[in-house]
Design a protein around this motif. Sequence first.
Motif, mmCIF file in Angstrom:
data_model
loop_
_atom_site.group_PDB
_atom_site.id
_atom_site.type_symbol
_atom_site.label_atom_id
_atom_site.label_comp_id
_atom_site.label_asym_id
_atom_site.label_seq_id
_atom_site.Cartn_x
_atom_site.Cartn_y
_atom_site.Cartn_z
ATOM 1 N N PRO A 1 0.845 -1.203 0.000
ATOM 2 C CA PRO A 1 0.000 0.000 0.000
ATOM 3 C C PRO A 1 0.879 1.251 0.000
ATOM 4 C CG PRO A 1 -0.014 -1.059 2.143
ATOM 5 C CD PRO A 1 0.688 -1.983 1.216
ATOM 6 N N THR A 2 0.364 2.302 -0.632
ATOM 7 C CA THR A 2 1.160 3.512 -0.744
ATOM 8 C C THR A 2 0.995 4.401 0.479
ATOM 9 O OG1 THR A 2 -0.643 4.563 -1.926
ATOM 10 C CG2 THR A 2 1.051 3.507 -3.252
ATOM 11 N N GLU A 3 -0.080 4.165 1.254
ATOM 12 C CA GLU A 3 -0.350 5.014 2.413
ATOM 13 C C GLU A 3 0.140 4.315 3.670
ATOM 14 O OE1 GLU A 3 -4.096 7.867 3.253
ATOM 15 O OE2 GLU A 3 -4.540 6.050 2.108
ATOM 16 N N PHE A 4 0.811 5.033 4.522
ATOM 17 C CA PHE A 4 1.259 4.384 5.756
ATOM 18 C C PHE A 4 1.362 5.406 6.882
ATOM 19 C CE2 PHE A 4 4.968 5.823 3.526
ATOM 20 C CZ PHE A 4 5.845 6.259 4.507
ATOM 21 N N LYS A 5 1.336 4.878 8.120
ATOM 22 C CA LYS A 5 1.471 5.722 9.309
ATOM 23 C C LYS A 5 2.950 5.968 9.557
ATOM 24 C CE LYS A 5 -2.694 4.200 11.637
ATOM 25 N NZ LYS A 5 -3.188 2.943 12.202
ATOM 26 N N ALA A 6 3.250 7.188 9.969
ATOM 27 C CA ALA A 6 4.663 7.514 10.135
ATOM 28 C C ALA A 6 4.949 8.105 11.504
ATOM 29 C CB ALA A 6 5.104 8.475 9.045
ATOM 30 N N ASP B 1 -3.436 14.134 11.679
ATOM 31 C CA ASP B 1 -4.770 14.270 12.267
ATOM 32 C C ASP B 1 -4.677 15.191 13.491
ATOM 33 O OD1 ASP B 1 -3.635 12.774 14.226
ATOM 34 O OD2 ASP B 1 -4.819 10.962 13.867
ATOM 35 N N ALA B 2 -5.779 15.285 14.270
ATOM 36 C CA ALA B 2 -5.844 16.242 15.375
ATOM 37 C C ALA B 2 -4.763 15.990 16.418
ATOM 38 C CB ALA B 2 -7.221 16.189 16.021
ATOM 39 N N GLU B 3 -4.404 14.685 16.629
ATOM 40 C CA GLU B 3 -3.389 14.374 17.633
ATOM 41 C C GLU B 3 -1.983 14.520 17.090
ATOM 42 O OE1 GLU B 3 -6.001 11.426 17.718
ATOM 43 O OE2 GLU B 3 -7.012 13.126 18.651
ATOM 44 N N GLY B 4 -1.873 14.840 15.812
ATOM 45 C CA GLY B 4 -0.548 14.978 15.227
ATOM 46 C C GLY B 4 0.039 13.677 14.713
ATOM 47 N N ASN B 5 -0.812 12.621 14.543
ATOM 48 C CA ASN B 5 -0.324 11.388 13.942
ATOM 49 C C ASN B 5 -0.210 11.568 12.429
ATOM 50 O OD1 ASN B 5 -0.202 9.878 16.361
ATOM 51 N ND2 ASN B 5 -2.449 9.712 16.309
ATOM 52 N N LEU B 6 0.940 11.161 11.893
ATOM 53 C CA LEU B 6 1.211 11.439 10.481
ATOM 54 C C LEU B 6 0.780 10.276 9.587
ATOM 55 C CD1 LEU B 6 4.803 12.909 10.832
ATOM 56 C CD2 LEU B 6 2.655 14.144 10.607
ATOM 57 N N MET B 7 0.209 10.641 8.431
ATOM 58 C CA MET B 7 -0.070 9.667 7.377
ATOM 59 C C MET B 7 0.698 10.128 6.140
ATOM 60 S SD MET B 7 -1.975 7.093 8.009
ATOM 61 C CE MET B 7 -2.925 6.511 6.623
ATOM 62 N N VAL B 8 1.455 9.219 5.536
ATOM 63 C CA VAL B 8 2.218 9.555 4.334
ATOM 64 C C VAL B 8 1.650 8.746 3.178
ATOM 65 C CG1 VAL B 8 4.507 9.550 3.270
ATOM 66 C CG2 VAL B 8 4.279 9.976 5.714
ATOM 67 N N ASP B 9 1.515 9.379 2.022
ATOM 68 C CA ASP B 9 1.064 8.661 0.833
ATOM 69 C C ASP B 9 2.116 8.822 -0.265
ATOM 70 O OD1 ASP B 9 -0.138 7.515 -1.300
ATOM 71 O OD2 ASP B 9 -2.110 8.407 -0.924
ATOM 72 N N THR B 10 2.812 7.725 -0.588
ATOM 73 C CA THR B 10 3.911 7.830 -1.567
ATOM 74 C C THR B 10 3.400 8.037 -2.992
ATOM 75 O OG1 THR B 10 3.921 5.433 -1.732
ATOM 76 C CG2 THR B 10 5.529 6.417 -0.251
ATOM 77 N N SER B 11 2.077 7.825 -3.196
ATOM 78 C CA SER B 11 1.590 7.960 -4.573
ATOM 79 C C SER B 11 1.177 9.391 -4.898
ATOM 80 C CB SER B 11 0.404 7.010 -4.794
ATOM 81 O OG SER B 11 -0.664 7.414 -3.973
ATOM 82 N N VAL B 12 1.100 10.247 -3.875
ATOM 83 C CA VAL B 12 0.687 11.636 -4.116
ATOM 84 C C VAL B 12 1.919 12.535 -4.061
ATOM 85 C CG1 VAL B 12 -0.803 13.516 -3.379
ATOM 86 C CG2 VAL B 12 -1.547 11.140 -3.067
ATOM 87 N N VAL B 13 2.243 13.128 -5.173
ATOM 88 C CA VAL B 13 3.401 14.021 -5.233
ATOM 89 C C VAL B 13 2.932 15.448 -5.016
ATOM 90 C CG1 VAL B 13 5.243 14.896 -6.701
ATOM 91 C CG2 VAL B 13 4.637 12.477 -6.792
ATOM 92 N N ILE B 14 3.591 16.136 -4.119
ATOM 93 C CA ILE B 14 3.203 17.519 -3.851
ATOM 94 C C ILE B 14 4.333 18.440 -4.278
ATOM 95 C CG2 ILE B 14 1.671 16.917 -1.935
ATOM 96 C CD1 ILE B 14 3.966 17.800 -0.053
ATOM 97 N N PRO B 15 4.026 19.755 -4.437
ATOM 98 C CA PRO B 15 5.092 20.648 -4.894
ATOM 99 C C PRO B 15 6.242 20.722 -3.889
ATOM 100 C CG PRO B 15 2.981 21.803 -4.671
ATOM 101 C CD PRO B 15 2.730 20.404 -4.330
ATOM 102 N N HIS B 16 7.420 20.922 -4.424
ATOM 103 C CA HIS B 16 8.628 21.051 -3.634
ATOM 104 C C HIS B 16 8.495 22.195 -2.638
ATOM 105 C CE1 HIS B 16 12.885 19.619 -3.948
ATOM 106 N NE2 HIS B 16 12.188 18.612 -4.383
ATOM 107 N N GLY B 17 8.900 21.988 -1.396
ATOM 108 C CA GLY B 17 8.921 23.070 -0.416
ATOM 109 C C GLY B 17 7.640 23.228 0.354
#
Lengths: 237, 254, 164
Positions: C55-60, C143-159
């Motif tokens: 899966p491309t989405e994972f908790k970090a 999310d509200a508690e600051g838990n991170l979700m990363v999705d490697t399939s979504v590319v966002i602009p640099h910076g």
Amino acid sequence: MSTPMPPLDLLESNDPVAMPKRVALVRPDARATLRRTEERWVMTFPNLILREAIVFQIVVIALSLAALLFNAPLEGIANPLETPNPSKAPWYFLGLQELLHYFPPVVAGVVFPGLVVVALVVIPYAKVNLSARPLWSGDKQQTRLWSGSAIVLLSVLFAVFNCWPIVIPTLLVGAAMFSVSGDGQGGHFRQFLQKVTLPEWIMTWFILVATVLTLIGTFFRGPGWSLVWPWNMYPHA
Amino acid sequence: MNGTPFPRIGLWVRESALYRSIVRHGAADTNRNRSLVIFENLFLHMHPVKVREKTLKFTHTYWLGAVTISAMFVLIATGILLMFYYHPSVPQAYRDMKELKFVVDNGVFYRNLHRWGAHLMVLGALLHMVRVFYHRAYRPPRQFNWVVGVVLLLVTLLLSYTGYLLPWDQLAFWGVSVGTNMAKEAPILGPPIRFLLLGGNIVSENALLRFYVLHCVLLPVALLGFLGVHIWRVRKDGGVQGPPEPPADPEVEP
Amino acid sequence: MREADEGMAMPPGPNDASRREFLAQVGLGACALTIAGAALTVLDFMEPKVLFEPPTEFKAGNIQDFPEGTVRFDEEHRAYIIGGQGGVFALSAVCTHLGCITRYHADEGAIACPCHGSRFDVDGNVVHGPAPRALPWIEVKADAEGNLMVDTSVVIPHGKVLKV
């Protein structure tokens, strides 16, 4: 009583000069010339078939010896998360992998191989080397001009990309080309070089470049694709 | 006629109705029977009955084509043997390599033979092409056969490359990853071709199965087909072409 | 034989040739259609419909775990999660050159590719080497508690740093 005709002797020979078979009419204004000597033919079986069998046997023996002496490599199970360092393609692609170090992937991985295949396919149709005219047989001044500028252009082009493994063979082949551009007489090697045609020079250049790149990729590239000596290729962790 | 039993058995076999129905020519002791050896045999029929004597000289061809085809026969034989023990799945493929190494009798030997044979076939094909170029043997009427030869070289490289993935070790995985990423850089057609070749976005079990099918079925069939055309055309174009001959002498002193 | 019979029964008219041509064209067209249909269906068949890929989405982890200057390499998902100036961002660890997995070298503060020697800084920019592009920035969400979700399939602009 007439004397009986002496019996005719039928002579067989493959040498048409010694034993002409066909009588031709030679006009008084032409000289009799010999176009081609007749070739000797032999039965395919056993002459060719046995030789092929011998080649096959030699190949089987050589491969068996290699298989007994050297083991095929087998590393750990494939792990998509861990790239081995260095990680190399099979040897016949290492020249290409070496090119990838110098050029953008689309150039090294697509344009260069594509050009090579197209050039190979075109060879017999572009009437390459049909007349086998040596490079230096025509207008020498003009040949010097365009071949010299081609070599300089190629060298500069590859030097811009810091691709010295191509620049050096290019200059070497260029030097060999120009070493026989003069009129002087020389030994056998010089005479041989003087007969080399342009397509043969280009092919020789290509083979030299491919060999140099493959050898560098195979023996002199270590971790991080850095230049190393062959005995330092896999440093102990 | 002979005291030892073997020639008598040989004679009895040769005179039997079954043998006469399979092999239609007698012993190759006359030129007529020697020509029948070629005429009456499907495989040898690729050759003419007679060949030019000079084409048998070593420097005429260096036997490079014969070496390449010999390596191919070795590869077909050992490849069929290896197929009996190989499952194209993850991680069984790698376990099969271990099994070949530690369990199967002569497994190491036949795997080695297949690996080194593959190297020899690629090398032989490359040298054969170089030899043909310098001998200018691609000149008319052999133009198309040169192109068939280029296709054969590419199929050989593809065969070797698809086989490279099958052991499913680190070497295989990353060699193929790097190679298929090159294809991705080709404009427009690159990414979809890579996706179809791998059956996914990364080198995975799908890729292993696809490479297995290509390596064991599709590419060998293509190779044998083109090879048939190649050899047949060599014969049709007047046999193997060796070093270019000097132009026919305009004047020969008697 | 048949042709001869036909000819006997019905003398060749002016339409015969065009009829034959028409039939030949129908035949050729049928062949072409069959080949095109086969090619399309085979191509479609060869395209995998279900991919068994990670899966491309994972908790970090939590955003608190990434103060400025931390670089964590998530091996399983081939990504770097990096604490940058005023927030968190994530980089794909797949080399833009030929898809090898890059490594972070803490002592040099650089990301290096083992295959062909490309080097990147921690922002993903190419320092040198054959890599044609910078390492892409990938989406990080909290999310509200600051838990991170990363999705490697979504590319966002640099910076585009995820602000704390």
